[in-house]
Design a protein around this motif. Structure first.
Motif, PDB file in Angstrom:
ATOM      1  N   LYS A 126       0.843  -1.209   0.000  1.00 18.80           N
ATOM      2  CA  LYS A 126       0.000   0.000   0.000  1.00 18.80           C
ATOM      3  C   LYS A 126       0.877   1.256   0.000  1.00 18.80           C
ATOM      4  O   LYS A 126       0.571   2.245  -0.677  1.00 18.80           O
ATOM      5  N   ARG A 130       0.970   4.229  -2.952  1.00 13.83           N
ATOM      6  CA  ARG A 130       0.737   5.645  -2.655  1.00 13.83           C
ATOM      7  C   ARG A 130       1.877   6.535  -3.115  1.00 13.83           C
ATOM      8  O   ARG A 130       1.770   7.762  -3.058  1.00 13.83           O
ATOM      9  N   GLU A 219      -2.178  -9.298  -1.088  1.00 11.85           N
ATOM     10  CA  GLU A 219      -1.909  -7.991  -0.484  1.00 11.85           C
ATOM     11  C   GLU A 219      -2.028  -6.886  -1.536  1.00 11.85           C
ATOM     12  O   GLU A 219      -2.566  -5.800  -1.266  1.00 11.85           O
ATOM     13  N   ASP A 222      -5.766  -6.255  -2.280  1.00 13.61           N
ATOM     14  CA  ASP A 222      -6.378  -5.534  -1.157  1.00 13.61           C
ATOM     15  C   ASP A 222      -5.922  -4.075  -1.115  1.00 13.61           C
ATOM     16  O   ASP A 222      -6.719  -3.165  -0.848  1.00 13.61           O
ATOM     17  N   ALA A 223      -4.632  -3.863  -1.384  1.00 13.15           N
ATOM     18  CA  ALA A 223      -4.104  -2.498  -1.358  1.00 13.15           C
ATOM     19  C   ALA A 223      -4.714  -1.644  -2.455  1.00 13.15           C
ATOM     20  O   ALA A 223      -5.001  -0.457  -2.247  1.00 13.15           O
ATOM     21  N   GLN A 225      -7.716  -2.071  -3.777  1.00 14.47           N
ATOM     22  CA  GLN A 225      -9.099  -1.781  -3.411  1.00 14.47           C
ATOM     23  C   GLN A 225      -9.191  -0.651  -2.394  1.00 14.47           C
ATOM     24  O   GLN A 225     -10.088   0.196  -2.461  1.00 14.47           O
ATOM     25  N   GLU A 226      -8.252  -0.615  -1.467  1.00 12.08           N
ATOM     26  CA  GLU A 226      -8.279   0.425  -0.447  1.00 12.08           C
ATOM     27  C   GLU A 226      -7.794   1.764  -0.988  1.00 12.08           C
ATOM     28  O   GLU A 226      -8.355   2.819  -0.658  1.00 12.08           O
ATOM     29  N   THR A 227      -6.768   1.726  -1.832  1.00 12.44           N
ATOM     30  CA  THR A 227      -6.171   2.966  -2.332  1.00 12.44           C
ATOM     31  C   THR A 227      -6.969   3.561  -3.485  1.00 12.44           C
ATOM     32  O   THR A 227      -7.137   4.783  -3.576  1.00 12.44           O
ATOM     33  N   PRO A 229     -10.524   2.684  -4.905  1.00 10.55           N
ATOM     34  CA  PRO A 229     -11.728   1.855  -4.808  1.00 10.55           C
ATOM     35  C   PRO A 229     -12.520   1.694  -6.108  1.00 10.55           C
ATOM     36  O   PRO A 229     -13.322   0.782  -6.210  1.00 10.55           O
TER      37      PRO A 229
END
Length: 541
Positions: A126, A130, A219, A222-223, A225-227, A229
Motif C-alpha cells: 500500500k 501511494r 496484499e 487488497d491495497a 481496493q483500499e487505495t 476503490p
C-alpha cells in the motif's frame, strides 16, 4: 493546464509540455521565453515533424524507443500521433514490436514508467502504491512477467506489456491516461540468462511460488481496493497455473479480468461471428480444435461454449464442440496429466498423437492456434482442413509474428484461397490466383480498450463473461460486406476509435441493465462516453 508550474518544470512534465506549440503569449506568461526555439508550431505540424523523424529510423525497435521517449516528454503529442494513424503505430507501441522491446528491456532502459512492486516489499505494498502521483487510478494492467506473449519468462522486462496495453486503452478508446497505471509484480525470474546478465534490473533470485506468492498478490489486490476503490485490475501475461486461479479467485470479488483469457476469447469469438457470415453457417454447428491447451485455449473454448448456450445449446453439449491438442497429443479423458481447467474440455476419444490425425478424426470446422510454436499449421494441416470444409476457419493467433502457427500467404495458398483467416500478428495482403485477400488480425485491441472505456464510463463494479460476448458481437457487426469479400473479418484498424466506441456503448448498456454500474445511466450513452473520452489537444492553463 491548471497547475502553477513554470519554465523548465513545465517542459519536463509530459502532461503540461506542449513543446514548440506554446504560443508567444504562453511563453511570456509561463517564463518559457528563451527555453524554446522562437518558431511556434501547431499540433498538426508537430505530428508531421514526428512522423518524418520516425520514418528516418532503421527499424521498429528504434521507433518504439523514440515513441517511449516522446510519451515521457509530451503525452499529448504522443497520443495525437498514435490516433492520427493507428494502423501504422499500434504495431510499434504494442505487438509485435513490444515483444523485442521486452526481450531487450534491461539493455535499452531509459526513463522509468509505471510502478514496480517487488515481493521483498511485502507488508508495504500500500505504501508503494501511494508513491504513484495520481490520486484516482481507474485501471491497472499488472503482470509478473512470467509468460510474456509467446516469449516466456522475461522478468521485469515484461513491464513493456502493461505500458503498451494502457497506451492503447487511451489511443483506441479514449480512456484518459491519468487514470491508468502499469504495474510489475516482481517475484523473481527463472530465466537464467537474465539472472546472469549484469544489466538485469529485477530481483536476482528464482521465482517465488506457493503460499508466499499468493499472499503477495492478495496484499496487492487488497491495497488496490483500499487505495483506488474504483479501480479495475487487468491481469496480463501470467503463467497458466497462476492466471486461471487468480481470475477465479477475484472475478466475483473485485472489478477484474484477464485479457489473455477473456479478451483473447472475445476477439476470437468476434472473428468466428464474422466468419460465419462468410460460410453462412450457425455457431452451434461449429466444431473447433485448438492447438495449445493453456489458459488462452480454454478461455476461448469456454466463451464459445457460453455463446452457444445463448443460442439454445446445453452447456455440456456446447463444451463438447471444442477439443484441445497439446505437446502430448489430443486431450482425452484417459490422460492423467491434465489440469482442472483443461479437463472440462477433455473428450471421450482414443489418444491421437498428431494434429493432422486429430483433424481427420474430429473433422473440425475451425482450428485455432494458441501454441506459441511457429509453423505447426503446416501444409498437410491446412490441406486436411480444406478437404473437410468448403470454407475452413484458420486462426493462428500466437504472437509475436515469429511465433505464428502459419502465415496468411501459407493459409491462403495451401487452401486454394478458401481459408477464412485471422492471425494474432499482422500480415500483409495476399494475391492468390488473381484474388486479393486482406488478412485480419485477431488483435485484443478490439476488445480491451473498449472494455476499459465501458468500465470507466459506468464505474462498473464487475466485469462478467457476458460482457465479453456482448463485445464480440459488437465487433463482428461492424465488419462490412465489402470487407468480408476480401476475407477481412475484423473492422479496419484505421477506424479503431469509432469501433471501440461502438463496442464500449454495447458493453456499457449491459452494465446499466444488469445493475453493475456505480453511476446513473445518462440520457445519451454514446454522447456521454464521447464526452468522457480523452482528446489529444493542447489545453490552455
Amino acid at each position: 493546464m491548471s497547475t502553477q508550474a513554470y519554465g523548465y518544470d513545465i517542459l519536463h512534465n509530459p502532461r503540461l509540455n506542449q513543446g514548440s506549440a506554446f504560443s508567444h503569449e504562453e511563453r511570456r506568461k509561463y517564463r518559457l521565453e528563451g527555453l524554446l526555439p522562437p518558431g511556434v508550431s501547431s499540433l498538426e505540424i508537430q505530428i508531421a515533424r514526428t512522423h518524418a523523424q520516425l520514418s528516418q529510423l532503421d527499424n521498429d525497435l528504434q521507433r518504439y524507443l523514440f515513441l517511449s521517449d516522446l510519451q515521457a516528454r509530451n503525452e499529448t503529442l504522443f497520443y495525437a500521433l498514435l490516433m492520427s494513424d493507428p494502423a501504422t503505430y499500434m504495431p510499434i507501441v504494442y505487438t509485435p514490436t513490444v515483444g523485442e522491446a521486452c526481450q531487450k528491456f534491461d539493455h535499452v532502459f531509459r526513463a522509468t514508467r509505471g510502478l514496480y512492486i517487488p515481493i521483498d516489499a511485502r507488508g508495504r505494498v500500500k505504501e508503494l502504491l501511494r508513491n504513484w502521483p495520481e490520486p484516482d487510478v481507474r485501471f491497472i494492467v499488472v503482470t509478473d512477467g512470467e509468460r510474456i506473449l509467446g516469449l516466456g519468462d522475461l522478468g521485469v522486462g515484461g513491464m513493456g506489456i502493461p505500458i503498451g496495453k494502457l497506451a492503447l486503452y487511451t489511443a483506441c478508446a479514449g480512456v484518459p491516461p491519468m487514470y491508468c497505471l502499469p504495474v510489475m509484480l516482481d517475484v523473481g525470474t527463472n530465466n537464467v540468462s537474465l539472472l546472469d546478465d549484469p544489466l538485469y534490473l529485477g530481483l536476482r533470485h528464482e521465482r517465488v511460488r506457493g503460499e508466499e506468492y499468493d499472499a503477495f498478490v492478495g496484499e496487492f489486490v487488497d491495497a488496490v481496493q483500499e487505495t483506488y476503490p474504483k479501480c479495475c485490475i487487468q491481469w496480463e501475461d501470467f503463467a497458466n497455473f497462476n492466471a486461471v486461479p487468480l481470475l477465479e479467485r477475484y472475478k466475483d470479488k473485485v472489478c477484474t479480468y484477464n485479457d489473455d483469457i477473456q479478451g483473447t476469447a472475445a476477439v476470437a469469438l468476434a472473428g468466428i461471428y464474422a466468419a460465419l457470415r462468410i460460410s453462412k453457417q450457425k455457431l452451434t454447428d461449429q466444431r473447433f480444435l485448438f492447438l495449445g491447451g493453456g489458459s488462452a485455449a480454454t478461455g476461448i473454448a469456454e466463451l464459445i461454449s457460453q455463446a452457444m448456450v445463448l443460442e439454445g445449446m446445453d452447456i455440456d453439449a456446447a463444451r463438447r464442440r471444442s477439443a484441445l491438442f497439446d505437446v502430448s497429443g489430443l486431450m482425452v479423458q484417459s490422460r492423467t496429466d491434465l489440469a482442472g481447467f483443461q479437463r472440462v474440455f477433455a473428450i471421450d476419444h482414443e489418444p491421437v498423437e498428431t494434429f493432422v490425425d486429430a483433424i481427420r478424426a474430429l473433422e473440425p470446422t475451425g482450428i485455432i492456434g494458441v501454441s506459441t510454436v511457429p509453423k505447426l499449421f503446416s501444409q498437410p494441416v491446412i490441406q486436411a482442413m480444406s478437404e473437410i470444409n468448403e470454407r475452413p476457419i484458420i486462426f493462428p493467433y500466437s504472437n509475436p509474428t515469429s511465433r505464428s502457427e502459419c502465415t496468411a500467404e501459407e493459409a491462403y495458398r495451401w487452401s486454394g484461397g478458401q481459408t477464412i483467416f485471422a492471425s494474432g500478428s499482422p500480415f500483409p495482403p495476399v494475391e492468390i490466383e488473381g484474388r486479393h485477400f486482406v488478412p485480419g488480425q485477431g488483435n485484443n485491441v478490439y476488445i480491451f480498450p473498449a472494455m476499459g472505456m465501458a468500465v470507466f464510463a459506468t464505474e462498473a463494479t464487475r466485469v462478467s463473461q457476458e460482457m465479453f460476448i456482448i463485445a464480440a458481437q459488437a465487433v463482428a457487426e461492424q465488419v462490412t460486406n465489402e470487407s468480408l469479400e476480401k476475407g477481412l473479418i475484423y473492422p479496419p484498424q484505421s477506424r479503431i476509435f469509432d469501433a471501440s466506441m461502438h463496442v464500449a456503448a454495447a458493453v456499457a448498456e449491459y452494465v446499466f441493465e444488469h445493475g453493475l454500474a456505480r453511476t446513473e445511466r445518462p440520457a445519451d450513452l454514446v454522447e456521454h462516453m464521447r464526452a468522457a473520452a480523452y482528446s489529444p489537444v493542447y489545453r490552455a492553463r
